[in-house]
Design a protein around this motif. Structure first.
Motif, PDB file in Angstrom:
ATOM      1  N   LEU A 126     -59.431  46.540  -7.430  1.00  0.00           N
ATOM      2  CA  LEU A 126     -61.070  45.789  -7.976  1.00  0.00           C
ATOM      3  C   LEU A 126     -59.994  45.283  -9.280  1.00  0.00           C
ATOM      4  CD1 LEU A 126     -63.405  45.052  -7.481  1.00  0.00           C
ATOM      5  CD2 LEU A 126     -64.099  46.958  -8.579  1.00  0.00           C
ATOM      6  N   LYS A 127     -60.715  43.791  -9.299  1.00  0.00           N
ATOM      7  CA  LYS A 127     -59.833  43.070 -10.610  1.00  0.00           C
ATOM      8  C   LYS A 127     -61.038  43.593 -11.096  1.00  0.00           C
ATOM      9  CE  LYS A 127     -57.136  39.604  -7.977  1.00  0.00           C
ATOM     10  NZ  LYS A 127     -57.251  38.258  -8.075  1.00  0.00           N
ATOM     11  N   ILE A 128     -61.328  43.233 -12.918  1.00  0.00           N
ATOM     12  CA  ILE A 128     -61.650  43.602 -13.828  1.00  0.00           C
ATOM     13  C   ILE A 128     -62.747  42.795 -13.469  1.00  0.00           C
ATOM     14  CG2 ILE A 128     -62.195  43.336 -16.475  1.00  0.00           C
ATOM     15  CD1 ILE A 128     -60.802  45.966 -15.672  1.00  0.00           C
ATOM     16  N   ALA A 129     -62.385  40.995 -13.183  1.00  0.00           N
ATOM     17  CA  ALA A 129     -63.490  39.812 -13.471  1.00  0.00           C
ATOM     18  C   ALA A 129     -64.768  40.290 -12.235  1.00  0.00           C
ATOM     19  CB  ALA A 129     -62.425  38.260 -13.031  1.00  0.00           C
ATOM     20  N   GLU A 130     -63.988  40.826 -10.750  1.00  0.00           N
ATOM     21  CA  GLU A 130     -65.093  41.477 -10.145  1.00  0.00           C
ATOM     22  C   GLU A 130     -65.759  42.177 -10.001  1.00  0.00           C
ATOM     23  OE1 GLU A 130     -62.045  41.069  -6.614  1.00  0.00           O
ATOM     24  OE2 GLU A 130     -61.590  38.977  -6.746  1.00  0.00           O
ATOM     25  N   ALA A 131     -65.694  43.411 -10.958  1.00  0.00           N
ATOM     26  CA  ALA A 131     -66.193  44.942 -11.243  1.00  0.00           C
ATOM     27  C   ALA A 131     -67.776  43.955 -11.728  1.00  0.00           C
ATOM     28  CB  ALA A 131     -65.293  45.414 -12.028  1.00  0.00           C
ATOM     29  N   PRO A 132     -68.576  44.998 -11.384  1.00  0.00           N
ATOM     30  CA  PRO A 132     -70.342  44.777 -11.993  1.00  0.00           C
ATOM     31  C   PRO A 132     -70.166  45.997 -13.545  1.00  0.00           C
ATOM     32  CG  PRO A 132     -70.129  47.169 -10.246  1.00  0.00           C
ATOM     33  CD  PRO A 132     -68.716  46.218  -9.959  1.00  0.00           C
ATOM     34  N   VAL A 133     -71.136  44.816 -13.985  1.00  0.00           N
ATOM     35  CA  VAL A 133     -71.280  45.920 -14.966  1.00  0.00           C
ATOM     36  C   VAL A 133     -71.725  46.948 -15.136  1.00  0.00           C
ATOM     37  CG1 VAL A 133     -70.636  43.114 -16.050  1.00  0.00           C
ATOM     38  CG2 VAL A 133     -72.857  44.445 -15.364  1.00  0.00           C
TER      39      VAL A 133
END
Length: 145
Positions: free
Chosen positions: A112-119
Motif C-alpha cells: 500500500l503506497k503512502i499516497a493511497e493510505a488513509p490518514v
C-alpha cells in the motif's frame, strides 16, 4: 521512501477486538517468559522489507473498511516445523485508528503506497474521532463515510 502493507483482519469485528487480542497475546507471552513483542505470521515474505521497516505500517481491513494501522518494526523470515517458509511481521503493539477507507476482500497482504493510505483519525475529519464505532460502521455500510 516508506511503504505500507494492507491485510484483512480476519476474526475481528472491531478495532477494539483487535486491541483486546493484542493485549491477550502479549500477556500470554509475558507469562510464558517469551519476548514480549507482537507479531503477525504470514506465508509470503515481502521482498521490499527495507522500505516497509523505514516508517511503514500494516493497515488492517476490518468489516470491509481500513480502520487502523500498526507500525512495522521488523520483517523476520523463518522456516516452520514442516519446512515451509513463513514470515513474522513484527508490529508496534499500539493500534492507531485511521479514517475509514472501503476495501474489497482479498487474500494475503498487499503493498500500500503512502499516497493511497488513509490518514490517521483526527488528522482528517476530527468529528469522526468522537463518533462511536457502531455509528461509524452503520454510516460506512450506507456509503456515507
Amino acid at each position: 521512501m516508506s511503504l505500507n502493507l494492507i491485510k484483512l483482519c480476519v476474526g475481528c469485528d472491531s478495532v477494539e477486538d483487535l486491541e483486546e487480542w493484542i493485549a491477550f497475546r502479549l500477556d500470554e507471552r509475558r507469562r510464558a517468559g517469551e519476548p514480549v513483542e507482537q507479531f503477525h505470521t504470514t506465508r509470503m515474505v515481502p521482498t521490499r522489507a527495507a522500505e516497509l521497516t523505514d516508517g511503514g505500517s500494516l493497515y488492517w481491513v476490518i468489516k470491509g473498511n481500513v480502520q487502523c494501522r500498526q507500525r512495522l518494526l521488523e520483517i523476520r523470515p523463518f522456516t516452520d516445523a514442516e519446512g515451509i517458509g513463513r514470515c513474522h511481521l513484527i508490529l508496534e503493539p499500539t493500534v492507531v485508528r485511521t479514517d475509514w477507507q472501503p476495501r474489497r476482500a482479498f487474500q494475503g497482504w498487499r503493498y500500500l503506497k503512502i499516497a493511497e493510505a488513509p490518514v490517521d483519525l483526527g488528522q482528517g475529519n476530527a468529528a469522526l474521532a468522537e463518533m462511536p464505532p457502531k455509528l461509524r460502521l452503520e454510516l460506512a455500510e450506507l456509503g456515507l463515510l
